[in-house]
Design a protein around this motif. Sequence first.
Motif, PDB file in Angstrom:
ATOM      1  N   UNK A 124      51.175  26.465 -24.735  1.00 51.81           N
ATOM      2  CA  UNK A 124      52.530  25.996 -25.029  1.00 51.81           C
ATOM      3  C   UNK A 124      53.527  27.003 -24.476  1.00 51.81           C
ATOM      4  N   UNK A 125      54.346  26.533 -23.548  1.00 53.56           N
ATOM      5  CA  UNK A 125      55.398  27.356 -22.955  1.00 53.56           C
ATOM      6  C   UNK A 125      56.732  26.808 -23.431  1.00 53.56           C
ATOM      7  N   UNK A 159      44.629  24.664 -12.000  1.00 57.76           N
ATOM      8  CA  UNK A 159      43.307  24.521 -11.378  1.00 57.76           C
ATOM      9  C   UNK A 159      42.222  24.128 -12.375  1.00 57.76           C
ATOM     10  N   UNK A 160      42.604  23.845 -13.585  1.00 57.72           N
ATOM     11  CA  UNK A 160      41.642  23.476 -14.625  1.00 57.72           C
ATOM     12  C   UNK A 160      42.356  22.581 -15.623  1.00 57.72           C
ATOM     13  N   UNK A 161      41.638  21.645 -16.201  1.00 60.84           N
ATOM     14  CA  UNK A 161      42.212  20.755 -17.202  1.00 60.84           C
ATOM     15  C   UNK A 161      42.394  21.515 -18.513  1.00 60.84           C
ATOM     16  N   UNK A 162      43.540  21.292 -19.164  1.00 65.84           N
ATOM     17  CA  UNK A 162      43.860  21.984 -20.411  1.00 65.84           C
ATOM     18  C   UNK A 162      44.030  20.943 -21.505  1.00 65.84           C
ATOM     19  N   UNK A 163      43.337  21.151 -22.625  1.00 66.03           N
ATOM     20  CA  UNK A 163      43.285  20.142 -23.685  1.00 66.03           C
ATOM     21  C   UNK A 163      44.674  19.778 -24.216  1.00 66.03           C
ATOM     22  N   UNK A 164      45.477  20.780 -24.544  1.00 63.78           N
ATOM     23  CA  UNK A 164      46.818  20.527 -25.082  1.00 63.78           C
ATOM     24  C   UNK A 164      47.809  21.366 -24.289  1.00 63.78           C
ATOM     25  N   UNK A 165      48.363  20.763 -23.275  1.00 59.95           N
ATOM     26  CA  UNK A 165      49.247  21.464 -22.341  1.00 59.95           C
ATOM     27  C   UNK A 165      50.679  20.963 -22.553  1.00 59.95           C
ATOM     28  N   UNK A 166      51.606  21.885 -22.851  1.00 65.45           N
ATOM     29  CA  UNK A 166      52.970  21.441 -23.141  1.00 65.45           C
ATOM     30  C   UNK A 166      53.990  22.474 -22.676  1.00 65.45           C
ATOM     31  N   UNK A 167      55.022  21.969 -22.004  1.00 61.89           N
ATOM     32  CA  UNK A 167      56.176  22.786 -21.629  1.00 61.89           C
ATOM     33  C   UNK A 167      57.409  22.169 -22.271  1.00 61.89           C
TER      34      UNK A 167
END
Length: 864
Positions: free
Chosen positions: A35-36, A162-170
């Motif tokens: 989380x960014x 370069x890799x799938x992230x389960x919970x990716x949020x900006x």
Amino acid sequence: MGALHCWSLLGAALVILCLLPSCHGGTKMVVHSVHIHSRVSSRFARTSVTTVIQNVLNSSQEVIFEMELPKTAFITNFTMIIDNVTNLGIIKEKAEAKKKYQKAVSRGQSAGLVQSTGRKMENFKISANVGPSSTATFKLVYEELLKRQLGKYELYLRIRPKELVENFQITVDIVEPQGISFLETVGTFMTNELSNVVRTNRTENKAHIEFQPSLEQQRRCPECPDSVLDGDLKITYDVRREASAGKVQIVNGYFVHYFAPSNLKRLPKNVLFVIDHSGSMYGNKIKQTYEAFTKILEEMPPEDFLGILIFDDKVDHWKKSLVRASPENIQKAKEFVKKMSARGGTDINKALLSAVKMLTNATINNSLPATSASMILFLSDGEPTSGTTDHKKIIDNVKRSLEGQAALYCLGFGSGVDYNFLEKLALENGGLARRIYEDSDSALQLQGFYNEVANPMLLDVELQYLENSVDFVTRSSFKHYYQGSEIIVAGRIANNSAETLTAEVKAQGLLQPFSVTVEAEVREEDEVSREQRYIFENFTERLWAYLTIEQLLTQQISAEGEERRHITEKALNLSLKYNFVTPLTSMVVTPPEEQKSDELVANKPSEEGLDAADDYDYTSSALDSHYYGHYDMESDLQLKSELIMDVGLAEQFCETFQVLLGNPGDLERICFRITEAQNVTVNLYNNDKTGVAVNGQLSEDGAGFVRFGLENKMEKLKVDVSADNISVTQGQRSDTYAWTAAIDSPGIRKTNQKRLTFPLDVGANVTISLSGNSLHPSFYIDNTYSAGNHTSGVIGQFVNVDVRRSSGSYSIGAQVIPLNRASSCDFTPHGEARQGQCQHARLRPDNLLGGAGYIVSDIFTPPQ
């Protein structure tokens, strides 16, 4: 010890996760979330990056937390929670942090690193150990002031997971009390589907941007394991500007005054272009310079005046005086620049004094517009080698001659320039320095800088406040105000009982003096600002501290003696008070008392790697305190075990390269092998003082070298060595030789069909031997060699004065390279038909003593 896992977070104003499966052989940590969150309040941005991972294996895993952040940002916090144990980052004065670091590394554990990685970025890196079936949380926070350029503020995101992230949020929250005039989000990787994932909610003065792609939306294709998120994302915006005196904000006793007036008439400008065309500008540099200046000249309005000087060891004038930028003069100027060719030495002193003389004569003769902005744009790619070469004398000569008539802007082309010299030269003369990176877009970089200063709107700008109403005010006077930029002044309200803060702006406009006044109701402004507290409190005070430290560090560059010590002390105290990692402080991540793990230390580098806390001489060399390696005792024991068990390992080591120390006939041989690096080019030796460098391209299997680039900048010599032939370029002359030919030219010796020798320094040289279709270097260092602190590179690090050598290892700080003795090393690839005794060692790209900065883009690219 378990496998090594690593991931990196990449970004500029924001930072994105990058999981690298190649680091750990296919087994993965589970990344639960990234989380960014960037919060921008009136141009001041605070970004936090939180990553949660889990080690799903039954053994401990070492991970490297790595991310990039803007060079203009200050880290303010780092927290690591591993196995429910919290490790906190504490900002300390650099010398104190260094002592803690040295005490900690005596136990041989971990270390942190912040180093420069490119045009806009610097790299933050820390390693940690995660226990079996345990969770780790990493949170890093940094702050920066967004600078307005060409009419916009920009949050720049480089997204390459370069890799799938389960919970990716900006998420990005922006609050601008002046109102948001436009907002745009553009991504180079955006597909139609991903564009729909970017959600933007915008009101008159607030914006909320959210990007939360699902796992399926991240996939490059339905069955692909890799991510489509590979590219750049930019969020640009600007604010509404109504009052010509600008906007004043007040929160908790601190004010910020933003000044960027609109609807002003442009001032004519007088530009003297001073262009280096010495021998080192040969090739692309001279070509790109011509391309850039052609575009610049085409865009000059006819009311401007220009002059052009090109120089090597002598100075050539296009015309003896400045002339109007009429279409016919522009055409003639382009023809003059087109004829430039690279040649000769570099007389910077004569070139700049000639430019000042032209400007002075034009002023005396009243040949320039009465109200106009004068500037000198100086472009060079190297050191002064002719005429006056002493940096301090050149700076003094130019400052004394120019006497504030014009602003001097210094553009350093490529990595061969002494950027600190150019920066001080510019700052002493009312301008600034900018590095132009030697790349395919160098011409665009030159044009981009010129566009920033192409439209002066006001001269001699002064922002004034009623006497005794404010104190601790940042810089409030400026030589020029350029269209599309912004002037920001901050300070503290001195009179707590004051109801109104009055600010007056005075300057010189095109037709008449410019004078405007703005008043801000202290309580009203403070109440309005309370609505923004969800962004973060006291942003005005932190913005003031950030701006003050930034300006003090700039003043420090040109200050000397007691004045410099006083400036340094002020900047240090503010850095500590507001918890900023600046060039004067370090962040120490201290585990709880009951933990035996080591402390981690992170520093902030400068443009040239200079350490402002340790040396006040602007000509000083880079210090090692910016670069901390990583040493793990368990891994070291494992490596030593592997060395003992590996049959025939000594012969393999000598296949890569060897170092020979001592007197001829009684040489100590150390054979090195670079592991885990295939089909890449590495810098083997680089001497910043002499300009000598050696790069080698490793083969696809990483077992040896297939090509070398040897360079001596002082001799303007480049040698390209492959198994097929040897190409020698000196100045403008290029010759290609077969290996069967003998070569005897300055700076290179080849006396037989199999070996070529290239001098590195007094008492040091490298010999490249041809064996079949492979190349094998041997570095000879005899007892006459005097070690300094100017060398870097895979080999250069071992002859640096800061490196300690014992009977069984090389070391610097906590980093140790073990040496193991063998009696049957094979020297035949190096042109000797025998075997003998040597010491040998492995080098991985992540355990080089000077940091992991030795991979370069080609055989003639210097290390960053």
